[in-house]
Design an enzyme around this catalytic site. Sequence first.
Site: not given
Ligand code: 26Q
Length: 819
Positions: A559-560, A671, A565, A368, A667
């Site tokens: 979004k986050r 929506k 972004k 991702h 995503t």
């Molecule tokens: C990893 C290690 C330690 C702590 C946290 C994490 C961690 C947690 C969540 C790393 C990444 C995430 C989340 C990532 C995320 O939401 N990515 C998004 O995924 C979506 C679904 O595929 C995409 O549409 C987005 O582009 C992407 O940013």
Amino acid sequence: MTAEAILANTRSLDAADTTRDPQALADRIIDCLVHRIGKDQRAAKPHDWLTAAVLTVRDDVIERWMTSTRATQASGAKRVYYLSLEFLIGRLLRDAIANLGRAEEFDAALKLLGVDLAMIEEIEPDAALGNGGLGRLAACFMESLASLNLPAYGYGIRYVNGMFRQRIDDGWQVELPETWLAHGNPWEFERRESAYIIGFGGEVVGTETGAVEWTPDEKIEAVAVDTPVVGWRGERVNTLRLWTARAFDPIRLDAFNAGDHAGALANQVRAETLVRVLYPADSSPAGHELRLRQEYFFSSASIQDIVRRHVQYGNDIRTLHEKAAIQLNDTHPAVSVAELMRLLVDHHGLGFDEAWDITRKTFGYTNHTLLPEALESWPLPLFERLLPRHMQIVYAINARLLKEARRAPGMDDRAISAISLIDEGGERRIRMANLAFAGSHSVNGVAALHTELMKQTVFADLHRLYPDRINNKTNGITPRRWLQQCNPGLTDLIREAIGDGFLDDASRLADLRPFTEDAAFQERFAAIKRANKAALSQHLREVMGVRLDPDALFDVQVKRIHEYKRQLLNIIETVALYDQIRNHPERDWVPRVKLFAGKAASSYHNAKLIIKLTNDVARKINADPAVHGLLSVAFAPNYNVSLAEKIMPAADLSEQISTAGMEASGTGNMKLALNGALTIGTLDGANIEIRDHVGAKDIVIFGLTADEVAAKRADGYRPSEVIEAHPDLNQAISAIETGVFSPGEPDRYRDLMAGLREHDWFMLAADFPSYAEGQREIDRRWTDPAGWRAATIRNVAGMGWFSSDRTIGEYAHDIWSVR
Ligand code: 26Q
């Protein structure tokens, strides 16, 4: 029972509950209230009614759940296992009753009892066991898997505190714990019989037989907690299995009796800590030991459960890949690869090569992100201390992998070290993405561009070694939650126009195309949007006291909060627009509402500062009579799935403005477009495919392409030159950096703005001119209401392809080989 008999049984179940008698349902709700909650109708509080409604619908769900499970067992079908550290499922009541087709019946039954269904839905806690896109994708996938009647399990962690609740205090984000379990959780079932021992630390010794024995020095028990996932039309109910932790030896009586009460309970505390919180960062892993413990805890429990199920049904362990497809949602569960190897070799006595073959046939890995700093890697000493046996297995896998790589043509030392599971540059670290890649038969990206860039960048060398492994699966969203449930007005209008076919097959939304120019249809479409905007305004007035004019253009970025972004690009353009309106009050400005929402990781300084800036800008603009009625800005607190369900139907403009090459997919973009917003966006992630599906003239694209961004970086990009060449940009940045929006603390944004002038890593300045031009193009289109409506209707008509049913269909066919 045979599979056919079970299916017949399912159908008779359907027939059985066609008794749509609201009074009978009301009686059942009262029965639940009295006998399961222990409340008298007159004493019942809203939460009691919510619980009674959930328990009532749950009874019907359970029947189908059991039928589904038995049917899968009887048919011996291959199961899909989706391993994810995040499931951002949101509220479940509406989802369940709508997917069972019983929304009207519940509404009527509760009315008979003097209870408003919408009101009790609003007080259901929002299960926020995820950060953002990745977690919500997992939830949409679970719903689509059930809707497509595929036997599937989601595996994750039952966090006691999910994503933090965001409060805005004087413009600053404040993080509060989210207590989603405060009133209990009527959807879940603890399965004490499904419990596994998870070991940490200790020693590994070779035995006389040549086998290997790991003796952990710490053991924690993982206990399954199951939540049913109801598919569309209720044909299948799958299981979301979340692990909770229990001390293996909860209370050490010797210590307790010796008076050391805290010490005696330490094990329990240590176990509970493991499932206490979701890590609230959606990138840049910090490398905390607790996170690795969480990853191993849930991976080990899930893999043990999968292997146990396989063997329990009388299957040979060597056929695991024929009965189980395990998908890794990013690298967070990547240690599962080593865990399955351990179980196959150490517990089932398979040879390493045979185990490796089965492992690779069983796993698929979804990536991702491409951001190098976001790729997970663990310091080798930490990994070895916590998981000594897995360390050995990683070494053994690596030896094999590197041997294969050295034999391949054109692999030099640089390529070999890029492929290695161990990063030897500086402190040695284990690369989880390489482990996931090596241990899977399929590695997929989440949008076409992202997949292409995976091949060219992070996985270039692994891709040369295994050229058939990387494939694309463009993300999707479930149209049940993101159209039918959140936007009933639009859903009804579409049904009237084109019938019910789109409810089962979202691609049928294309049938709307003949209505795009139809004036009567346009009127109704616009009236629904207007009503959704009024409802959102009302909501935001209640929660934050702002007044947003539903006749203005609702321009949303939700979004986050992340620098890539580029919420900051939007804010700076807002400031530039503010300036222009003040300088040229005589022009015909399009009234705009700029709506922002999103959480910042607690440790992400700039993201939090961007929230504060948004609020500072909002305060000044909203108080300025010169722009009153023309421009207003709001930052809605605590963005979560439930708030998204209110915002998506009410948006006119969708901001998807990441630096090209940095957003894997997005995503929220889907929506918003599905609910009739136009997109202003860069050629990034799924925006490119949205343009292909809705048509290039019905989306506003601006900015550098990913290739141009890379080229500019390589050439030595000088943002200060760009900024000085664009007076309106320069003016906006100057205003922010000199404290126009923060008079009480004029230097508040100095460093943030200096970052733009000095390096501007996210190329905001480079894209500003075309972004501002794109916004004026939006203004022009808005002033032609018929043209705007036609364009937004064409967006809805073109978005069917972005159903997660399509995405899951592709995973099922190409990766999992399930029907
Ligand atoms: C990893 C290690 C330690 C702590 C946290 C994490 C961690 C947690 C969540 C790393 C990444 C995430 C989340 C990532 C995320 O939401 N990515 C998004 O995924 C979506 C679904 O595929 C995409 O549409 C987005 O582009 C992407 O940013």
